[in-house]
Design a protein around this motif. Sequence first.
Motif, mmCIF file in Angstrom:
data_model
loop_
_atom_site.group_PDB
_atom_site.id
_atom_site.type_symbol
_atom_site.label_atom_id
_atom_site.label_comp_id
_atom_site.label_asym_id
_atom_site.label_seq_id
_atom_site.Cartn_x
_atom_site.Cartn_y
_atom_site.Cartn_z
ATOM 1 N N THR A 17 -15.016 -58.468 39.566
ATOM 2 C CA THR A 17 -14.709 -57.128 40.070
ATOM 3 C C THR A 17 -14.303 -56.190 38.935
ATOM 4 O O THR A 17 -14.739 -55.033 38.881
ATOM 5 C CB THR A 17 -13.604 -57.226 41.142
ATOM 6 O OG1 THR A 17 -14.112 -58.017 42.221
ATOM 7 C CG2 THR A 17 -13.187 -55.867 41.652
ATOM 8 N N ASP A 40 -18.099 -57.970 48.537
ATOM 9 C CA ASP A 40 -17.057 -58.976 48.712
ATOM 10 C C ASP A 40 -16.154 -58.513 49.858
ATOM 11 O O ASP A 40 -15.625 -57.397 49.794
ATOM 12 C CB ASP A 40 -16.259 -59.117 47.406
ATOM 13 C CG ASP A 40 -15.215 -60.221 47.493
ATOM 14 O OD1 ASP A 40 -14.969 -60.731 48.616
ATOM 15 O OD2 ASP A 40 -14.650 -60.572 46.438
ATOM 16 N N ASN A 44 -12.091 -55.562 46.809
ATOM 17 C CA ASN A 44 -11.292 -55.170 45.641
ATOM 18 C C ASN A 44 -11.950 -54.072 44.815
ATOM 19 O O ASN A 44 -11.264 -53.261 44.191
ATOM 20 C CB ASN A 44 -11.013 -56.380 44.743
ATOM 21 C CG ASN A 44 -10.091 -57.383 45.402
ATOM 22 O OD1 ASN A 44 -9.376 -57.045 46.347
ATOM 23 N ND2 ASN A 44 -10.114 -58.617 44.939
ATOM 24 N N ASP A 125 -21.222 -56.153 43.232
ATOM 25 C CA ASP A 125 -20.080 -57.050 42.993
ATOM 26 C C ASP A 125 -20.055 -58.124 44.077
ATOM 27 O O ASP A 125 -19.777 -57.839 45.233
ATOM 28 C CB ASP A 125 -18.767 -56.259 43.005
ATOM 29 C CG ASP A 125 -17.567 -57.151 42.702
ATOM 30 O OD1 ASP A 125 -17.738 -58.170 42.013
ATOM 31 O OD2 ASP A 125 -16.450 -56.819 43.158
HETATM 32 MG MG MG Z 1 -13.811 -59.911 42.943
#
Ligand code: MG
Length: 255
Positions: A17, A40, A44, A125
């Motif tokens: 991230t 994700d 984050n 990500d």
């Molecule tokens: Mg991550």
Amino acid sequence: MSKIIAIANQKGGVGKTTTAVNLSSCLAVKGKKVLLIDIDPQGNTTSGLGIDKSKVEKSIYDVIINETPIGETFIETKVKNLTLSPSNIQLAGAEVELVSVISRETRLKHALNDIKEDFDFIIIDCPPSLGLITINALTAADTILVPIQCEYYALEGLSQLMNTVKLVQKHLNPNLKVEGVVLTMFDARTNLSIQVVDEVKKYFGNKVYKTIIPRNVRLSEAPSYGLPIILYDSKSKGAECYMDLADEVIEYSGV
Ligand code: MG
Ligand code: ADP
């Protein structure tokens, strides 16, 4: 020409991230049009860019499960040229829901077809697993970028990751390539960090970026301010290194 890069490693806490947010921001600062996709469920990347996950109306979940056009999820960020497609905890259900949907591995790929050419780079990500969400990312991507933490067992799990890449190449995305490997959280004071760099170079050869990301406290503070490092502390070592990494990515990608 645009390039889709999935940032993946099924290990958690290796810097996926941090690399996704900061590489994307640095590419954008260098004038590239960048879309950053958070896939994700932890979200984050979304919160790291200062977006309140609980207030996200349409997320990448809707894109993958409900076939919502991805453009409807776009949020402009504080970084010029950087657009975010956010995630939140709703995506946790997608891993199970995907099992029974048609074309379950190619949902993201199809979603990107229409908007791909609007960006120079699309950075994804990935979550810390090799489940269907990561498979969607690898199927949609041109390349995979692997962050590896300079820690004990750094190479553990990498053969499993590379096996998954081979399976995706064989069945879903024959053109998938390795973009590069970035070493993260390097601590020059420890022999361990230096050993890990050597081992990873033996394994991946010239795929390892010259830029090594050091352990830098400013990098770990920035997300709590909802800022990428380049806006939080542009003079920090972390900012400098992610700018260098962006240069390397631009150089090798030809975009
Ligand atoms: Mg991550
Ligand atoms: P992942 O996405 O692979 O789980 P993260 O990017 O979230 O990993 O990083 C895990 C933790 O380590 C986070 O708290 C992050 O702020 C911190 N971190 C990541 N890279 C660095 C770095 N270079 N220096 C210091 N802390 C870092």
